[in-house]
Design an enzyme around this catalytic site. Structure first.
Site, mmCIF file in Angstrom:
data_model
loop_
_atom_site.group_PDB
_atom_site.id
_atom_site.type_symbol
_atom_site.label_atom_id
_atom_site.label_comp_id
_atom_site.label_asym_id
_atom_site.label_seq_id
_atom_site.Cartn_x
_atom_site.Cartn_y
_atom_site.Cartn_z
ATOM 1 N N LYS A 48 0.832 -1.209 0.000
ATOM 2 C CA LYS A 48 0.000 0.000 0.000
ATOM 3 C C LYS A 48 0.867 1.260 0.000
ATOM 4 O O LYS A 48 0.662 2.167 -0.800
ATOM 5 C CB LYS A 48 -0.938 0.015 1.219
ATOM 6 C CG LYS A 48 -1.841 -1.209 1.316
ATOM 7 C CD LYS A 48 -2.788 -1.149 2.516
ATOM 8 C CE LYS A 48 -2.105 -1.246 3.860
ATOM 9 N NZ LYS A 48 -1.629 -2.588 4.218
ATOM 10 N N ARG B 212 -9.614 0.610 8.463
ATOM 11 C CA ARG B 212 -9.213 -0.755 8.822
ATOM 12 C C ARG B 212 -10.307 -1.473 9.605
ATOM 13 O O ARG B 212 -10.141 -2.650 9.933
ATOM 14 C CB ARG B 212 -7.954 -0.700 9.680
ATOM 15 C CG ARG B 212 -6.667 -1.017 8.901
ATOM 16 C CD ARG B 212 -5.513 -0.800 9.861
ATOM 17 N NE ARG B 212 -4.316 -1.516 9.553
ATOM 18 C CZ ARG B 212 -3.282 -0.981 8.897
ATOM 19 N NH1 ARG B 212 -3.346 0.224 8.406
ATOM 20 N NH2 ARG B 212 -2.185 -1.692 8.717
ATOM 21 N N ARG C 1 12.018 -6.273 5.149
ATOM 22 C CA ARG C 1 12.050 -4.866 5.532
ATOM 23 C C ARG C 1 12.514 -4.724 6.981
ATOM 24 O O ARG C 1 13.231 -3.788 7.321
ATOM 25 C CB ARG C 1 10.664 -4.236 5.358
ATOM 26 C CG ARG C 1 10.653 -2.746 5.725
ATOM 27 C CD ARG C 1 9.357 -2.063 5.359
ATOM 28 N NE ARG C 1 8.232 -2.545 6.148
ATOM 29 C CZ ARG C 1 6.972 -2.150 5.975
ATOM 30 N NH1 ARG C 1 6.677 -1.276 5.023
ATOM 31 N NH2 ARG C 1 6.010 -2.636 6.719
ATOM 32 N N ARG D 226 11.594 -1.090 12.419
ATOM 33 C CA ARG D 226 10.203 -1.232 12.863
ATOM 34 C C ARG D 226 10.042 -2.522 13.658
ATOM 35 O O ARG D 226 10.220 -3.613 13.121
ATOM 36 C CB ARG D 226 9.261 -1.243 11.643
ATOM 37 C CG ARG D 226 8.874 0.147 11.193
ATOM 38 C CD ARG D 226 7.962 0.115 9.991
ATOM 39 N NE ARG D 226 6.687 -0.568 10.225
ATOM 40 C CZ ARG D 226 5.681 -0.531 9.366
ATOM 41 N NH1 ARG D 226 5.791 0.142 8.231
ATOM 42 N NH2 ARG D 226 4.558 -1.174 9.631
ATOM 43 N N ARG E 217 -0.533 -9.440 13.025
ATOM 44 C CA ARG E 217 -1.025 -8.387 12.118
ATOM 45 C C ARG E 217 -1.909 -8.991 11.030
ATOM 46 O O ARG E 217 -2.942 -8.420 10.671
ATOM 47 C CB ARG E 217 0.155 -7.643 11.494
ATOM 48 C CG ARG E 217 0.889 -6.758 12.491
ATOM 49 C CD ARG E 217 2.247 -6.335 12.002
ATOM 50 N NE ARG E 217 2.183 -5.433 10.866
ATOM 51 C CZ ARG E 217 3.249 -5.083 10.141
ATOM 52 N NH1 ARG E 217 4.438 -5.565 10.434
ATOM 53 N NH2 ARG E 217 3.114 -4.253 9.132
HETATM 54 P P1 B4P Z 1 4.475 -1.547 2.224
HETATM 55 O O1 B4P Z 1 3.968 -0.950 0.990
HETATM 56 O O2 B4P Z 1 5.306 -0.656 3.075
HETATM 57 O O3 B4P Z 1 3.388 -2.156 3.230
HETATM 58 P P2 B4P Z 1 1.997 -1.565 3.658
HETATM 59 O O4 B4P Z 1 0.995 -2.498 3.079
HETATM 60 O O5 B4P Z 1 1.884 -0.134 3.280
HETATM 61 O O6 B4P Z 1 2.015 -1.377 5.229
HETATM 62 P P3 B4P Z 1 1.700 -1.975 6.667
HETATM 63 O O7 B4P Z 1 0.370 -2.665 6.712
HETATM 64 O O8 B4P Z 1 2.915 -2.722 7.065
HETATM 65 O O9 B4P Z 1 1.694 -0.807 7.683
HETATM 66 P P4 B4P Z 1 0.855 0.407 8.213
HETATM 67 O O10 B4P Z 1 1.868 1.453 8.268
HETATM 68 O O11 B4P Z 1 -0.396 0.698 7.459
HETATM 69 O O12 B4P Z 1 5.274 -2.829 1.780
HETATM 70 C C1 B4P Z 1 5.912 -3.719 2.676
HETATM 71 C C2 B4P Z 1 7.248 -4.195 2.118
HETATM 72 O O13 B4P Z 1 7.057 -4.884 0.881
HETATM 73 C C3 B4P Z 1 8.206 -3.043 1.803
HETATM 74 O O14 B4P Z 1 9.479 -3.386 2.281
HETATM 75 C C4 B4P Z 1 8.198 -2.935 0.287
HETATM 76 O O15 B4P Z 1 9.437 -2.501 -0.225
HETATM 77 C C5 B4P Z 1 7.908 -4.368 -0.125
HETATM 78 N N1 B4P Z 1 7.198 -4.453 -1.407
HETATM 79 C C6 B4P Z 1 6.200 -3.629 -1.824
HETATM 80 N N2 B4P Z 1 5.768 -3.999 -3.058
HETATM 81 C C7 B4P Z 1 6.507 -5.102 -3.423
HETATM 82 C C8 B4P Z 1 6.528 -5.962 -4.578
HETATM 83 N N3 B4P Z 1 5.719 -5.764 -5.620
HETATM 84 N N4 B4P Z 1 7.384 -6.993 -4.597
HETATM 85 C C9 B4P Z 1 8.229 -7.218 -3.537
HETATM 86 N N5 B4P Z 1 8.272 -6.436 -2.431
HETATM 87 C C10 B4P Z 1 7.409 -5.390 -2.360
HETATM 88 O O16 B4P Z 1 0.393 -0.046 9.700
HETATM 89 C C11 B4P Z 1 1.282 -0.280 10.790
HETATM 90 C C12 B4P Z 1 0.530 -0.336 12.123
HETATM 91 O O17 B4P Z 1 -0.053 0.965 12.424
HETATM 92 C C13 B4P Z 1 -0.675 -1.287 12.222
HETATM 93 O O18 B4P Z 1 -0.291 -2.614 12.548
HETATM 94 C C14 B4P Z 1 -1.506 -0.618 13.359
HETATM 95 O O19 B4P Z 1 -0.981 -0.919 14.632
HETATM 96 C C15 B4P Z 1 -1.328 0.845 13.104
HETATM 97 N N6 B4P Z 1 -2.379 1.430 12.238
HETATM 98 C C16 B4P Z 1 -2.188 1.976 10.996
HETATM 99 N N7 B4P Z 1 -3.358 2.385 10.474
HETATM 100 C C17 B4P Z 1 -4.316 2.093 11.395
HETATM 101 C C18 B4P Z 1 -5.739 2.240 11.411
HETATM 102 N N8 B4P Z 1 -6.400 2.775 10.382
HETATM 103 N N9 B4P Z 1 -6.428 1.805 12.489
HETATM 104 C C19 B4P Z 1 -5.783 1.274 13.536
HETATM 105 N N10 B4P Z 1 -4.439 1.088 13.597
HETATM 106 C C20 B4P Z 1 -3.711 1.484 12.530
#
Ligand code: B4P
Length: 188
Positions: free
Chosen positions: A14, A89, A128, A134, A146
């Protein structure tokens, strides 16, 4: 306005795809994860409370993240649109978002859901975790929590947006550019 929800399990890409979408469409990026991590590093009261929940892979309370999103919407009155990354979420967050946008005379146009198998999510997050600092990426137990939290509390939103005719599934495995092309095609 163009308002997108970028949806998917932890590690689905995302944050990665949001960076590219904001550049192409000139949208304001609202990542609740990034905002919360900012509060944690600034050691605010909110950040201190959120840290323990985030480190364990649990969600931060709805009222906290809804308040954060409201503030960001208010502080960007001239935005061309928003990309909501990691929000909503829970059902309560989705309903609150619809209400906040309706008050501004706008709505969500698309909910784009990145689909990635669990084994790939775990692999990406552990990779990562090696240098992100993190805590929630550093161990498999927290990552499993998660994913479990996503399945229990967040995945049901697929039905919510399907009923509104706004849900599109996007294959989330492939190169970052391939996945970006799929998102752009779905936005149309
Ligand atoms: P990202 O792109 O960073 O992952 P994400 O889905 O955005 O994020 P995530 O769910 O971890 O965290 P969030 O901050 O929302 O990609 C992950 C990895 O994959 C990276 O290293 C990237 O380089 C790699 N990658 C990406 N695309 C790729 C591909 N095509 N091929 C290979 N590798 C690839 O949430 C963190 C915490 O914050 C939650 O657990 C919760 O505690 C809190 N939180 C956030 N929002 C909340 C909400 N709305 N309500 C309640 N709590 C919340």
């Amino acid at each position: 306005m163009l308002n997108l929800v970028l949806f998917g399990p932890p590690g689905a890409g995302k944050g990665t795809q949001s960076e590219k979408l904001i550049e192409k469409y000139g949208l304001v990026h609202l990542s609740t994860g990034d905002i919360l991590r900012g509060e944690v590093s600034a050691q605010t009261e909110l950040g201190k409370k959120a840290k323990a929940l985030m480190d364990a892979g649990n969600l931060v309370p709805d009222e906290v993240v809804i308040g954060m999103i409201n503030n960001k919407l208010e502080s960007n009155p001239n935005a061309k649109g928003f990309i909501f990354d990691g929000f909503p979420r829970t059902s309560a967050q989705a309903e609150a978002l619809d209400k906040l946008l309706a008050e501004k005379g706008t709505e969500i146009n698309h909910m784009l859901a990145l689909q990635v198998p669990d084994e790939e999510l775990i692999k990406r997050l552990l990779l990562r975790g090696k240098d992100s600092g993190r805590a929630d990426d550093a161990n498999e137990e927290v990552i499993a929590n998660r994913i479990k939290t996503y399945n229990e509390k967040t995945a049901p939103l697929i039905t919510y947006y399907t009923n509104l005719g706004k849900y599109t599934a996007i294959e989330g495995v492939g190169t970052i550019d391939e996945i970006f092309d799929r998102l752009v095609a779905a936005i149309g």
